[in-house]
Design a protein around this motif. Structure first.
Motif, PDB file in Angstrom:
ATOM      1  N   ALA A  41       0.840  -1.207   0.000  1.00  7.33           N
ATOM      2  CA  ALA A  41       0.000   0.000   0.000  1.00  7.33           C
ATOM      3  C   ALA A  41       0.874   1.256   0.000  1.00  7.33           C
ATOM      4  CB  ALA A  41      -0.931  -0.008   1.206  1.00  7.33           C
ATOM      5  N   ARG A  42       1.931   1.257   0.808  1.00  8.85           N
ATOM      6  CA  ARG A  42       2.858   2.402   0.823  1.00  8.85           C
ATOM      7  C   ARG A  42       3.535   2.555  -0.531  1.00  8.85           C
ATOM      8  NH1 ARG A  42       4.055   0.960   6.206  1.00  8.85           N
ATOM      9  NH2 ARG A  42       5.640  -0.499   5.490  1.00  8.85           N
ATOM     10  N   ASP A  43       4.003   1.432  -1.084  1.00  8.57           N
ATOM     11  CA  ASP A  43       4.710   1.473  -2.372  1.00  8.57           C
ATOM     12  C   ASP A  43       3.829   2.029  -3.494  1.00  8.57           C
ATOM     13  OD1 ASP A  43       6.839   0.323  -1.053  1.00  8.57           O
ATOM     14  OD2 ASP A  43       6.568  -1.670  -1.959  1.00  8.57           O
ATOM     15  N   LEU A  44       2.526   1.709  -3.445  1.00  6.19           N
ATOM     16  CA  LEU A  44       1.604   2.116  -4.509  1.00  6.19           C
ATOM     17  C   LEU A  44       0.826   3.385  -4.184  1.00  6.19           C
ATOM     18  CD1 LEU A  44       0.146  -1.398  -5.443  1.00  6.19           C
ATOM     19  CD2 LEU A  44       1.978  -0.124  -6.604  1.00  6.19           C
ATOM     20  N   SER A  45       1.014   3.905  -2.981  1.00  9.25           N
ATOM     21  CA  SER A  45       0.280   5.093  -2.516  1.00  9.25           C
ATOM     22  C   SER A  45      -1.234   4.876  -2.569  1.00  9.25           C
ATOM     23  CB  SER A  45       0.665   6.329  -3.336  1.00  9.25           C
ATOM     24  OG  SER A  45       2.036   6.603  -3.204  1.00  9.25           O
ATOM     25  N   VAL A  46      -1.644   3.723  -2.030  1.00 15.11           N
ATOM     26  CA  VAL A  46      -3.077   3.420  -1.921  1.00 15.11           C
ATOM     27  C   VAL A  46      -3.366   3.038  -0.475  1.00 15.11           C
ATOM     28  CG1 VAL A  46      -3.296   2.669  -4.321  1.00 15.11           C
ATOM     29  CG2 VAL A  46      -2.800   0.969  -2.547  1.00 15.11           C
ATOM     30  N   ALA A  47      -4.637   2.938  -0.151  1.00 14.65           N
ATOM     31  CA  ALA A  47      -5.039   2.544   1.197  1.00 14.65           C
ATOM     32  C   ALA A  47      -4.753   1.058   1.413  1.00 14.65           C
ATOM     33  CB  ALA A  47      -6.524   2.819   1.401  1.00 14.65           C
ATOM     34  N   PRO A  48      -4.354   0.685   2.629  1.00 14.06           N
ATOM     35  CA  PRO A  48      -4.115  -0.731   2.911  1.00 14.06           C
ATOM     36  C   PRO A  48      -5.328  -1.611   2.587  1.00 14.06           C
ATOM     37  CG  PRO A  48      -3.235   0.604   4.684  1.00 14.06           C
ATOM     38  CD  PRO A  48      -4.004   1.537   3.777  1.00 14.06           C
ATOM     39  N   GLY A  49      -6.527  -1.082   2.781  1.00 11.64           N
ATOM     40  CA  GLY A  49      -7.736  -1.843   2.471  1.00 11.64           C
ATOM     41  C   GLY A  49      -7.830  -2.229   1.001  1.00 11.64           C
ATOM     42  N   THR A  50      -7.259  -1.385   0.134  1.00 10.70           N
ATOM     43  CA  THR A  50      -7.257  -1.666  -1.307  1.00 10.70           C
ATOM     44  C   THR A  50      -6.395  -2.887  -1.603  1.00 10.70           C
ATOM     45  OG1 THR A  50      -7.597   0.666  -1.817  1.00 10.70           O
ATOM     46  CG2 THR A  50      -6.669  -0.700  -3.571  1.00 10.70           C
ATOM     47  N   VAL A  51      -5.220  -2.948  -1.008  1.00 10.01           N
ATOM     48  CA  VAL A  51      -4.324  -4.091  -1.209  1.00 10.01           C
ATOM     49  C   VAL A  51      -4.924  -5.332  -0.556  1.00 10.01           C
ATOM     50  CG1 VAL A  51      -2.021  -5.028  -0.756  1.00 10.01           C
ATOM     51  CG2 VAL A  51      -2.290  -2.623  -1.409  1.00 10.01           C
ATOM     52  N   ALA A  52      -5.490  -5.179   0.633  1.00 10.43           N
ATOM     53  CA  ALA A  52      -6.104  -6.317   1.320  1.00 10.43           C
ATOM     54  C   ALA A  52      -7.229  -6.906   0.475  1.00 10.43           C
ATOM     55  CB  ALA A  52      -6.621  -5.894   2.692  1.00 10.43           C
ATOM     56  N   LYS A  53      -8.023  -6.053  -0.150  1.00  9.66           N
ATOM     57  CA  LYS A  53      -9.115  -6.504  -1.024  1.00  9.66           C
ATOM     58  C   LYS A  53      -8.553  -7.309  -2.202  1.00  9.66           C
ATOM     59  CE  LYS A  53     -12.861  -4.687  -3.892  1.00  9.66           C
ATOM     60  NZ  LYS A  53     -13.524  -3.453  -4.365  1.00  9.66           N
ATOM     61  N   ALA A  54      -7.487  -6.835  -2.792  1.00  3.18           N
ATOM     62  CA  ALA A  54      -6.857  -7.528  -3.917  1.00  3.18           C
ATOM     63  C   ALA A  54      -6.303  -8.877  -3.467  1.00  3.18           C
ATOM     64  CB  ALA A  54      -5.746  -6.658  -4.520  1.00  3.18           C
ATOM     65  N   TYR A  55      -5.612  -8.900  -2.352  1.00  4.41           N
ATOM     66  CA  TYR A  55      -5.049 -10.154  -1.842  1.00  4.41           C
ATOM     67  C   TYR A  55      -6.167 -11.156  -1.542  1.00  4.41           C
ATOM     68  CZ  TYR A  55      -0.157  -8.526  -1.203  1.00  4.41           C
ATOM     69  OH  TYR A  55       1.136  -8.101  -1.389  1.00  4.41           O
ATOM     70  N   ARG A  56      -7.277 -10.693  -0.944  1.00  6.08           N
ATOM     71  CA  ARG A  56      -8.398 -11.599  -0.643  1.00  6.08           C
ATOM     72  C   ARG A  56      -8.990 -12.182  -1.920  1.00  6.08           C
ATOM     73  NH1 ARG A  56      -9.717  -7.581   3.069  1.00  6.08           N
ATOM     74  NH2 ARG A  56     -11.352  -6.783   1.689  1.00  6.08           N
ATOM     75  N   ALA A  57      -9.119 -11.348  -2.952  1.00  7.30           N
ATOM     76  CA  ALA A  57      -9.667 -11.829  -4.227  1.00  7.30           C
ATOM     77  C   ALA A  57      -8.761 -12.894  -4.829  1.00  7.30           C
ATOM     78  CB  ALA A  57      -9.840 -10.657  -5.197  1.00  7.30           C
ATOM     79  N   LEU A  58      -7.460 -12.671  -4.790  1.00  7.50           N
ATOM     80  CA  LEU A  58      -6.515 -13.643  -5.341  1.00  7.50           C
ATOM     81  C   LEU A  58      -6.459 -14.913  -4.493  1.00  7.50           C
ATOM     82  CD1 LEU A  58      -3.767 -11.150  -6.444  1.00  7.50           C
ATOM     83  CD2 LEU A  58      -5.055 -12.670  -7.956  1.00  7.50           C
ATOM     84  N   GLU A  59      -6.673 -14.780  -3.207  1.00  4.73           N
ATOM     85  CA  GLU A  59      -6.724 -15.955  -2.346  1.00  4.73           C
ATOM     86  C   GLU A  59      -7.971 -16.785  -2.678  1.00  4.73           C
ATOM     87  OE1 GLU A  59      -6.269 -17.194   2.359  1.00  4.73           O
ATOM     88  OE2 GLU A  59      -6.638 -15.100   1.845  1.00  4.73           O
ATOM     89  N   ALA A  60      -9.094 -16.106  -2.900  1.00  2.00           N
ATOM     90  CA  ALA A  60     -10.337 -16.803  -3.258  1.00  2.00           C
ATOM     91  C   ALA A  60     -10.207 -17.528  -4.596  1.00  2.00           C
ATOM     92  CB  ALA A  60     -11.503 -15.810  -3.312  1.00  2.00           C
ATOM     93  N   GLU A  61      -9.406 -16.987  -5.499  1.00  3.32           N
ATOM     94  CA  GLU A  61      -9.182 -17.603  -6.813  1.00  3.32           C
ATOM     95  C   GLU A  61      -8.134 -18.714  -6.752  1.00  3.32           C
ATOM     96  OE1 GLU A  61      -8.208 -14.680  -9.793  1.00  3.32           O
ATOM     97  OE2 GLU A  61      -9.892 -13.413  -9.224  1.00  3.32           O
ATOM     98  N   GLY A  62      -7.462 -18.854  -5.611  1.00  2.42           N
ATOM     99  CA  GLY A  62      -6.464 -19.902  -5.465  1.00  2.42           C
ATOM    100  C   GLY A  62      -5.057 -19.502  -5.873  1.00  2.42           C
ATOM    101  N   PHE A  63      -4.841 -18.207  -6.146  1.00  4.69           N
ATOM    102  CA  PHE A  63      -3.512 -17.743  -6.539  1.00  4.69           C
ATOM    103  C   PHE A  63      -2.609 -17.492  -5.334  1.00  4.69           C
ATOM    104  CE2 PHE A  63      -5.714 -16.835 -10.480  1.00  4.69           C
ATOM    105  CZ  PHE A  63      -4.764 -17.099 -11.446  1.00  4.69           C
ATOM    106  N   LEU A  64      -3.198 -17.120  -4.193  1.00  6.92           N
ATOM    107  CA  LEU A  64      -2.419 -16.784  -3.000  1.00  6.92           C
ATOM    108  C   LEU A  64      -2.887 -17.588  -1.799  1.00  6.92           C
ATOM    109  CD1 LEU A  64      -2.366 -12.858  -3.164  1.00  6.92           C
ATOM    110  CD2 LEU A  64      -0.677 -14.462  -4.093  1.00  6.92           C
ATOM    111  N   THR A  65      -1.993 -17.733  -0.846  1.00 10.76           N
ATOM    112  CA  THR A  65      -2.347 -18.284   0.456  1.00 10.76           C
ATOM    113  C   THR A  65      -1.864 -17.294   1.508  1.00 10.76           C
ATOM    114  OG1 THR A  65      -0.275 -19.539   0.602  1.00 10.76           O
ATOM    115  CG2 THR A  65      -2.189 -20.695  -0.277  1.00 10.76           C
ATOM    116  N   ALA A  66      -2.665 -17.125   2.541  1.00  6.04           N
ATOM    117  CA  ALA A  66      -2.311 -16.177   3.596  1.00  6.04           C
ATOM    118  C   ALA A  66      -2.430 -16.860   4.947  1.00  6.04           C
ATOM    119  CB  ALA A  66      -3.225 -14.960   3.533  1.00  6.04           C
ATOM    120  N   LYS A  67      -1.509 -16.522   5.823  1.00  5.74           N
ATOM    121  CA  LYS A  67      -1.557 -17.014   7.190  1.00  5.74           C
ATOM    122  C   LYS A  67      -1.982 -15.853   8.072  1.00  5.74           C
ATOM    123  CE  LYS A  67       2.013 -20.459   6.564  1.00  5.74           C
ATOM    124  NZ  LYS A  67       3.349 -20.908   6.938  1.00  5.74           N
TER     125      LYS A  67
END
Length: 116
Positions: A41-67
């Protein structure tokens, strides 16, 4: 890995598309760790919620795993695209660059010929 944002599409959608592309092309390998939500979020100058939303979408699609409270990594089940397809994409990209065709036009052309 370098993500670039444009103004034409919501940032979370752009992050999803670009990370999906990095994973599919093999630029991000299975098991590779991604930046934290706050760091990206800092690197892209966006809100952390924006990155979290993207990560959640990719996790739902099976591209990412999060602990919980831990790292986000490329899923072990997320594989790169077939080598022949990647090679053809690189040839298309080079030919478009030589001809002055930008990415958006290349995507429109590909969509137009997809079902032909």
């Amino acid at each position: 890995m370098r993500i670039e944002l444009a103004r034409s599409t919501p940032p979370a959608d752009q992050i999803v598309d670009q990370l999906r592309g990095f994973i599919s092309s093999g630029r991000l390998a299975a098991g590779e760790r991604l930046p934290s939500v706050r760091q990206l979020a800092r690197d892209l100058s966006v809100a952390p919620g924006t990155v979290a939303k993207a990560y959640r979408a990719l996790e739902a699609e099976g591209f990412l795993t999060a602990k919980a409270g831990g790292s986000t990594r490329v899923s072990s089940s997320a594989g790169a695209t077939d080598r022949k397809v990647l090679d053809a994409a690189r040839v298309l990209s080079a030919q478009c660059a030589q001809s002055g065709v930008d990415l958006e036009d290349a995507v429109r052309i590909l969509r137009a010929v997809w079902d032909a």
